[in-house]
Design a protein around this motif. Structure first.
Motif, PDB file in Angstrom:
ATOM      1  N   LEU A   1      77.441  33.055  35.946  1.00  0.00           N
ATOM      2  CA  LEU A   1      77.046  34.458  36.040  1.00  0.00           C
ATOM      3  C   LEU A   1      75.537  34.606  36.063  1.00  0.00           C
ATOM      4  CD1 LEU A   1      77.685  37.457  36.070  1.00  0.00           C
ATOM      5  CD2 LEU A   1      77.930  37.374  33.571  1.00  0.00           C
ATOM      6  N   ARG A   2      74.845  33.892  35.188  1.00  0.00           N
ATOM      7  CA  ARG A   2      73.388  34.060  35.155  1.00  0.00           C
ATOM      8  C   ARG A   2      72.730  33.466  36.394  1.00  0.00           C
ATOM      9  NH1 ARG A   2      70.117  30.052  31.977  1.00  0.00           N
ATOM     10  NH2 ARG A   2      71.360  28.192  31.580  1.00  0.00           N
ATOM     11  N   MET A   3      73.296  32.389  36.939  1.00  0.00           N
ATOM     12  CA  MET A   3      72.735  31.835  38.169  1.00  0.00           C
ATOM     13  C   MET A   3      72.895  32.828  39.327  1.00  0.00           C
ATOM     14  SD  MET A   3      73.781  28.367  40.243  1.00  0.00           S
ATOM     15  CE  MET A   3      75.362  29.087  40.723  1.00  0.00           C
ATOM     16  N   MET A   4      74.086  33.414  39.463  1.00  0.00           N
ATOM     17  CA  MET A   4      74.306  34.394  40.519  1.00  0.00           C
ATOM     18  C   MET A   4      73.399  35.604  40.347  1.00  0.00           C
ATOM     19  SD  MET A   4      78.472  34.235  40.752  1.00  0.00           S
ATOM     20  CE  MET A   4      78.547  35.655  41.832  1.00  0.00           C
ATOM     21  N   THR A   5      73.178  36.010  39.102  1.00  0.00           N
ATOM     22  CA  THR A   5      72.318  37.158  38.836  1.00  0.00           C
ATOM     23  C   THR A   5      70.870  36.853  39.181  1.00  0.00           C
ATOM     24  OG1 THR A   5      73.804  37.769  37.013  1.00  0.00           O
ATOM     25  CG2 THR A   5      71.674  38.871  37.103  1.00  0.00           C
ATOM     26  N   LEU A   6      70.397  35.675  38.808  1.00  0.00           N
ATOM     27  CA  LEU A   6      69.035  35.275  39.146  1.00  0.00           C
ATOM     28  C   LEU A   6      68.846  35.175  40.655  1.00  0.00           C
ATOM     29  CD1 LEU A   6      68.492  32.603  36.360  1.00  0.00           C
ATOM     30  CD2 LEU A   6      67.090  34.653  36.677  1.00  0.00           C
ATOM     31  N   GLU A   7      69.833  34.643  41.358  1.00  0.00           N
ATOM     32  CA  GLU A   7      69.740  34.554  42.811  1.00  0.00           C
ATOM     33  C   GLU A   7      69.729  35.941  43.436  1.00  0.00           C
ATOM     34  OE1 GLU A   7      72.015  30.224  43.326  1.00  0.00           O
ATOM     35  OE2 GLU A   7      73.069  32.089  43.795  1.00  0.00           O
ATOM     36  N   HIS A   8      70.528  36.842  42.879  1.00  0.00           N
ATOM     37  CA  HIS A   8      70.555  38.221  43.386  1.00  0.00           C
ATOM     38  C   HIS A   8      69.196  38.882  43.184  1.00  0.00           C
ATOM     39  CE1 HIS A   8      72.488  42.028  44.487  1.00  0.00           C
ATOM     40  NE2 HIS A   8      71.791  42.586  43.506  1.00  0.00           N
ATOM     41  N   LEU A   9      68.618  38.708  42.011  1.00  0.00           N
ATOM     42  CA  LEU A   9      67.288  39.263  41.746  1.00  0.00           C
ATOM     43  C   LEU A   9      66.254  38.669  42.700  1.00  0.00           C
ATOM     44  CD1 LEU A   9      67.050  39.399  37.839  1.00  0.00           C
ATOM     45  CD2 LEU A   9      66.932  41.340  39.410  1.00  0.00           C
TER      46      LEU A   9
ATOM     47  N   ASN B   1      63.450  29.904  41.122  1.00  0.00           N
ATOM     48  CA  ASN B   1      63.226  28.642  40.411  1.00  0.00           C
ATOM     49  C   ASN B   1      64.049  28.597  39.126  1.00  0.00           C
ATOM     50  OD1 ASN B   1      61.657  26.104  40.247  1.00  0.00           O
ATOM     51  ND2 ASN B   1      60.866  27.028  38.388  1.00  0.00           N
ATOM     52  N   ALA B   2      64.132  29.726  38.414  1.00  0.00           N
ATOM     53  CA  ALA B   2      64.947  29.788  37.201  1.00  0.00           C
ATOM     54  C   ALA B   2      66.415  29.539  37.523  1.00  0.00           C
ATOM     55  CB  ALA B   2      64.772  31.149  36.515  1.00  0.00           C
ATOM     56  N   ALA B   3      66.882  30.101  38.642  1.00  0.00           N
ATOM     57  CA  ALA B   3      68.273  29.881  39.053  1.00  0.00           C
ATOM     58  C   ALA B   3      68.529  28.414  39.372  1.00  0.00           C
ATOM     59  CB  ALA B   3      68.603  30.746  40.263  1.00  0.00           C
TER      60      ALA B   3
END
Length: 267
Positions: free
Chosen positions: A154-162, A180-182
Motif C-alpha cells: 500500500l505505501r509503495m503504491m501510494t508513494l508511486e501515485h504521489l 526514490n522512497a518507493a
C-alpha cells in the motif's frame, strides 16, 4: 488540542506499530516487555474481536490448552495493570482493543487510500513522511510479516501515485524524492524506477536517468533474469540520450552544457 503527525489526539491511548512498538497513555509512554507487546499486536492484527482460545493457540502452539490458558490469563492481567485497563477489553471468551484506542497503522492505511483515490494530496514532505515507516521492524512473527507485506504494498503504491502527481505538476524534486522512497520499499518494482528516471529526464539530466535505468536493469537481471519493460526502455529511445549520458561532460559555452542541449524523447 495536541495532535501527533497522524492528526491523532495525544491525550488518548495510542498504539504505534511504525516503525516499532510503542504505547502511550495520554502523553506518557508505557514500557512493555516483548511478551506483552506480542499479545497486544496479536489482538490488533486479528481484528475487532479475538477468541482467547485462538490467541493462546497462536502465541503458544506447543503448550497444552490448560497451560496456554494460564499463560494468557497472566499476560492479560499484566497488560491491564500496566494500562489501567484502558487498552484491552477482556471477557471470558474474547479479547479486543478498547474502542477509543488509536492505532497508527489504521490511520496510516486510511490516509494512504485517500491519497491513492485523490481524496487527499500531500504537498509537504512532512505530510507523507509516514509512508517511509516499516511496520514493526525486526519482528519475525508470521502474522506480522504478512501484515508488513500488505502495508509495504500500500505505501509503495501510494508513494508511486504521489510521485506521478508531482511529475505532472512539474515538481521534479518532490517526484524524485517520493519515487526514490518507493523504490526502497521494493527494489524490483519498475514503476518507481521509471518515474524516477522520467523526473531526471524532464529536469534535463539524462545522465542521472541513465544511471537509474542501468542500476535497475542489472538488479532485475541478477534477481529474476528479466529485462525492464519496453515502456522503460523507450524512455531512452533517442540514441543520443544514451550516448550523451555515458560520455564525460564536455566543455560548453557559458551557461550551457552538452547535456542541457540534448533532445530527450519521453514515453
Amino acid at each position: 488540542m495536541d495532535v501527533d503527525e497522524f492528526g491523532q489526539q495525544t491525550n488518548q491511548c495510542r498504539l504505534e506499530f511504525m516503525p516499532s512498538f510503542r504505547l502511550h497513555l495520554a502523553d506518557q509512554e508505557v514500557p512493555m516487555t516483548r511478551g506483552l507487546a506480542a499479545l497486544v499486536v496479536s489482538v490488533v492484527l486479528e481484528g475487532e474481536r479475538t477468541s482467547r482460545r485462538m490467541l493462546q493457540a497462536r502465541m503458544w502452539p506447543d503448550l497444552s490448552p490448560s497451560d496456554g490458558s494460564k499463560r494468557l490469563r497472566q499476560l492479560l492481567w499484566r497488560v491491564g495493570r500496566a494500562t489501567d485497563n484502558r487498552l484491552l477489553e477482556v471477557t471470558t471468551e474474547n479479547v479486543s482493543l478498547s474502542a477509543d484506542v488509536l492505532v497508527d497503522l489504521h490511520h496510516a492505511e486510511e490516509r494512504a487510500r485517500k491519497i491513492v483515490d485523490d481524496e487527499e494530496m500531500c504537498t509537504d514532505p512532512l505530510e507523507w513522511r509516514f509512508l517511509r515507516f516499516e511496520l514493526l521492524a525486526g519482528w519475525a512473527d508470521d502474522r506480522v510479516v504478512e501484515m508488513r507485506a500488505r502495508w509495504d504494498r500500500l505505501r509503495m503504491m501510494t508513494l508511486e501515485h504521489l510521485a506521478e502527481k508531482f511529475l505532472e505538476a512539474g515538481k521534479f524534486v518532490d517526484a524524485i524524492e517520493t519515487a526514490n522512497a518507493a523504490s526502497t520499499v521494493d527494489s524490483l518494482s519498475e514503476a518507481s524506477h521509471r518515474i524516477l528516471a522520467t523526473a531526471y529526464l524532464r529536469r534535463e539530466d539524462p545522465a542521472s536517468a541513465w544511471r537509474v535505468y542501468v542500476k535497475y536493469r542489472a538488479l532485475l537481471l541478477q534477481e529474476i533474469g528479466l529485462e525492464p519493460s519496453s515502456n522503460f526502455r523507450e524512455l531512452f529511445s533517442d540514441a543520443r540520450v544514451m550516448h550523451t549520458a555515458k560520455q564525460k561532460p564536455s566543455k560548453a559555452a557559458p551557461g550551457r552544457t552538452s547535456i542541457q542541449s540534448t533532445q530527450v524523447t519521453l514515453m
